[in-house]
Design a protein around this motif. Structure first.
Motif, PDB file in Angstrom:
ATOM      1  N   ALA A 124      19.742   5.226   6.525  1.00  0.00           N
ATOM      2  CA  ALA A 124      19.433   3.860   6.958  1.00  0.00           C
ATOM      3  C   ALA A 124      17.925   3.624   6.970  1.00  0.00           C
ATOM      4  CB  ALA A 124      20.022   3.613   8.347  1.00  0.00           C
ATOM      5  N   ILE A 125      17.161   4.626   7.384  1.00  0.00           N
ATOM      6  CA  ILE A 125      15.693   4.515   7.392  1.00  0.00           C
ATOM      7  C   ILE A 125      15.176   4.394   5.960  1.00  0.00           C
ATOM      8  CG2 ILE A 125      13.542   5.739   7.891  1.00  0.00           C
ATOM      9  CD1 ILE A 125      14.970   6.981  10.322  1.00  0.00           C
ATOM     10  N   ASP A 126      15.706   5.232   5.068  1.00  0.00           N
ATOM     11  CA  ASP A 126      15.292   5.184   3.653  1.00  0.00           C
ATOM     12  C   ASP A 126      15.593   3.809   3.050  1.00  0.00           C
ATOM     13  OD1 ASP A 126      14.346   7.790   3.586  1.00  0.00           O
ATOM     14  OD2 ASP A 126      16.273   8.626   2.954  1.00  0.00           O
ATOM     15  N   ALA A 127      16.777   3.287   3.371  1.00  0.00           N
ATOM     16  CA  ALA A 127      17.179   1.989   2.819  1.00  0.00           C
ATOM     17  C   ALA A 127      16.280   0.880   3.351  1.00  0.00           C
ATOM     18  CB  ALA A 127      18.634   1.703   3.175  1.00  0.00           C
ATOM     19  N   ALA A 128      15.929   0.952   4.638  1.00  0.00           N
ATOM     20  CA  ALA A 128      15.066  -0.068   5.243  1.00  0.00           C
ATOM     21  C   ALA A 128      13.678  -0.042   4.616  1.00  0.00           C
ATOM     22  CB  ALA A 128      14.970   0.164   6.752  1.00  0.00           C
ATOM     23  N   LEU A 129      13.158   1.149   4.364  1.00  0.00           N
ATOM     24  CA  LEU A 129      11.842   1.264   3.732  1.00  0.00           C
ATOM     25  C   LEU A 129      11.886   0.751   2.299  1.00  0.00           C
ATOM     26  CD1 LEU A 129       8.912   2.101   3.870  1.00  0.00           C
ATOM     27  CD2 LEU A 129       9.606   4.439   3.241  1.00  0.00           C
ATOM     28  N   SER A 191      -2.573  -2.607   1.338  1.00  0.00           N
ATOM     29  CA  SER A 191      -1.166  -2.508   0.982  1.00  0.00           C
ATOM     30  C   SER A 191      -0.783  -1.052   0.712  1.00  0.00           C
ATOM     31  CB  SER A 191      -0.873  -3.364  -0.249  1.00  0.00           C
ATOM     32  OG  SER A 191       0.501  -3.349  -0.548  1.00  0.00           O
ATOM     33  N   ARG A 192      -1.631  -0.361   0.003  1.00  0.00           N
ATOM     34  CA  ARG A 192      -1.382   1.054  -0.318  1.00  0.00           C
ATOM     35  C   ARG A 192      -1.413   1.894   0.968  1.00  0.00           C
ATOM     36  NH1 ARG A 192      -5.135   1.473  -3.464  1.00  0.00           N
ATOM     37  NH2 ARG A 192      -6.708   2.447  -2.133  1.00  0.00           N
ATOM     38  N   GLN A 193      -2.367   1.578   1.833  1.00  0.00           N
ATOM     39  CA  GLN A 193      -2.498   2.322   3.082  1.00  0.00           C
ATOM     40  C   GLN A 193      -1.245   2.183   3.945  1.00  0.00           C
ATOM     41  OE1 GLN A 193      -5.205   0.866   6.270  1.00  0.00           O
ATOM     42  NE2 GLN A 193      -6.284   2.804   6.007  1.00  0.00           N
ATOM     43  N   VAL A 194      -0.751   0.959   4.060  1.00  0.00           N
ATOM     44  CA  VAL A 194       0.444   0.718   4.869  1.00  0.00           C
ATOM     45  C   VAL A 194       1.639   1.488   4.309  1.00  0.00           C
ATOM     46  CG1 VAL A 194       2.115  -1.027   5.615  1.00  0.00           C
ATOM     47  CG2 VAL A 194      -0.315  -1.539   5.674  1.00  0.00           C
ATOM     48  N   ARG A 195       1.789   1.445   3.002  1.00  0.00           N
ATOM     49  CA  ARG A 195       2.921   2.136   2.372  1.00  0.00           C
ATOM     50  C   ARG A 195       2.826   3.636   2.611  1.00  0.00           C
ATOM     51  NH1 ARG A 195       5.034   3.982  -2.616  1.00  0.00           N
ATOM     52  NH2 ARG A 195       7.170   3.206  -2.949  1.00  0.00           N
ATOM     53  N   GLU A 196       1.635   4.189   2.493  1.00  0.00           N
ATOM     54  CA  GLU A 196       1.452   5.632   2.712  1.00  0.00           C
ATOM     55  C   GLU A 196       1.720   6.007   4.173  1.00  0.00           C
ATOM     56  OE1 GLU A 196      -2.508   6.293   1.360  1.00  0.00           O
ATOM     57  OE2 GLU A 196      -1.948   6.379  -0.780  1.00  0.00           O
ATOM     58  N   GLU A 197       1.345   5.117   5.096  1.00  0.00           N
ATOM     59  CA  GLU A 197       1.603   5.373   6.517  1.00  0.00           C
ATOM     60  C   GLU A 197       3.099   5.399   6.793  1.00  0.00           C
ATOM     61  OE1 GLU A 197      -0.561   2.315   8.506  1.00  0.00           O
ATOM     62  OE2 GLU A 197      -2.491   3.016   7.742  1.00  0.00           O
ATOM     63  N   HIS A 198       3.824   4.444   6.220  1.00  0.00           N
ATOM     64  CA  HIS A 198       5.282   4.404   6.385  1.00  0.00           C
ATOM     65  C   HIS A 198       5.925   5.665   5.800  1.00  0.00           C
ATOM     66  CE1 HIS A 198       5.489  -0.278   6.794  1.00  0.00           C
ATOM     67  NE2 HIS A 198       5.237   0.318   7.934  1.00  0.00           N
ATOM     68  N   GLN A 199       5.464   6.059   4.626  1.00  0.00           N
ATOM     69  CA  GLN A 199       6.030   7.233   3.975  1.00  0.00           C
ATOM     70  C   GLN A 199       5.777   8.496   4.794  1.00  0.00           C
ATOM     71  OE1 GLN A 199       4.077   6.863   0.165  1.00  0.00           O
ATOM     72  NE2 GLN A 199       5.862   5.902  -0.791  1.00  0.00           N
ATOM     73  N   ALA A 200       4.621   8.567   5.448  1.00  0.00           N
ATOM     74  CA  ALA A 200       4.299   9.743   6.274  1.00  0.00           C
ATOM     75  C   ALA A 200       5.243   9.838   7.474  1.00  0.00           C
ATOM     76  CB  ALA A 200       2.846   9.667   6.741  1.00  0.00           C
ATOM     77  N   ILE A 201       5.546   8.688   8.076  1.00  0.00           N
ATOM     78  CA  ILE A 201       6.478   8.671   9.215  1.00  0.00           C
ATOM     79  C   ILE A 201       7.855   9.139   8.756  1.00  0.00           C
ATOM     80  CG2 ILE A 201       7.653   7.210  10.901  1.00  0.00           C
ATOM     81  CD1 ILE A 201       5.196   5.355  10.829  1.00  0.00           C
ATOM     82  N   VAL A 202       8.320   8.583   7.646  1.00  0.00           N
ATOM     83  CA  VAL A 202       9.648   8.924   7.132  1.00  0.00           C
ATOM     84  C   VAL A 202       9.724  10.404   6.750  1.00  0.00           C
ATOM     85  CG1 VAL A 202      11.298   8.518   5.258  1.00  0.00           C
ATOM     86  CG2 VAL A 202      10.134   6.583   6.339  1.00  0.00           C
ATOM     87  N   ALA A 203       8.689  10.918   6.127  1.00  0.00           N
ATOM     88  CA  ALA A 203       8.686  12.326   5.704  1.00  0.00           C
ATOM     89  C   ALA A 203       8.780  13.254   6.914  1.00  0.00           C
ATOM     90  CB  ALA A 203       7.422  12.627   4.898  1.00  0.00           C
TER      91      ALA A 203
END
Length: 250
Positions: A124-129, A191-203
């Protein structure tokens, strides 16, 4: 010579005094309040003002009417609902303070999600991202999807109070989020920074690493505050009155 005191001010005053009496124990849970006539005389206001004050306390669950018996203090009267007045969130400083509060909560949410997430909640987290990334790639502001992403993480904790608290805080930050996300979309680095921050949380959540998840969430919210503050600075440097920012804070 003198300005008239607004009726609302009288109502606020009566409601606050009654609430103070209830919280101090002068009127205990289950006690009956004095009649409108008595309260009107003691406060030196009209019955209408008393009635409106009591109605406000009823709305907040502090008192209740019992047909034919009067108004009584409820059993849950000692539990005050958390409220933030919208008029208190009209400045950048106040919005940043709410973001600061949210940062502390988001950090714990991410840590607990890393400990408790299941395969289903991870999906669900992956799908939301993915939904958020798709909308942003198509030029959308992604506000609703951003909220959905953080909600998916909160749901992974299995703690409904995290969901309720974040939903409560988010309603005061929705406009600010819309402005910052629009601003981020205009800048490729943001935009890139936000995406990388989200990816770090998910990882970190995927790895089941609470410490890394906590740090990633704190970093994300810290940077979100910085980006919001930068928007305010940009408004000042451009000589504008900060209208966009004030729109975000209201």
């Amino acid at each position: 010579m003198f300005q008239k005191v607004p009726a609302r001010a009288l109502t606020d005053n009566v409601a606050e005094q009654l609430l103070d009496k209830i919280q101090s124990g002068a009127f205990a849970r289950g006690d009956k309040l004095p009649t409108e006539a008595v309260l009107s005389e003691e406060f030196g206001v009209s019955r209408t003002v008393v009635r409106e004050a009591i109605s406000r306390l009823k709305y907040e669950g502090v008192v209740e009417s019992r047909q034919g018996s009067g108004v009584f203090v409820t059993l849950q009267a000692g539990i005050r609902p958390l409220r933030i007045d919208y008029t208190d969130t009209g400045t950048l400083e106040s919005v940043l303070q709410i973001v600061e509060l949210r940062r502390a909560i988001e950090a714990e949410v991410a840590a607990q999600a890393a400990r408790r997430r299941t395969d289903a909640s991870m999906a669900a987290i992956d799908a939301a991202l993915a939904r958020l990334d798709d909308v942003v790639a198509q030029g959308g502001d992604g506000v609703a999807e951003d909220v959905g992403f953080h909600r998916a993480i909160a749901e992974a904790t299995g703690n409904p109070y995290f969901l309720k608290t974040l939903a409560f805080l988010s309603q005061y930050l929705e406009a600010a989020t819309r402005v910052t996300r629009t601003n981020e979309a205009r800048r490729a680095d943001f935009s890139r920074q936000v995406r990388e921050e989200h990816q770090a949380i998910v990882a970190a959540i995927r790895a089941g690493d609470p410490l890394a998840a906590r740090n990633a969430a704190q970093n994300h919210m810290y940077n979100a505050a910085h980006r919001l503050a930068q928007l305010g600075a940009d408004d000042s440097d451009s000589g504008s009155d900060g209208g966009a920012l004030h729109g975000a804070a209201n």
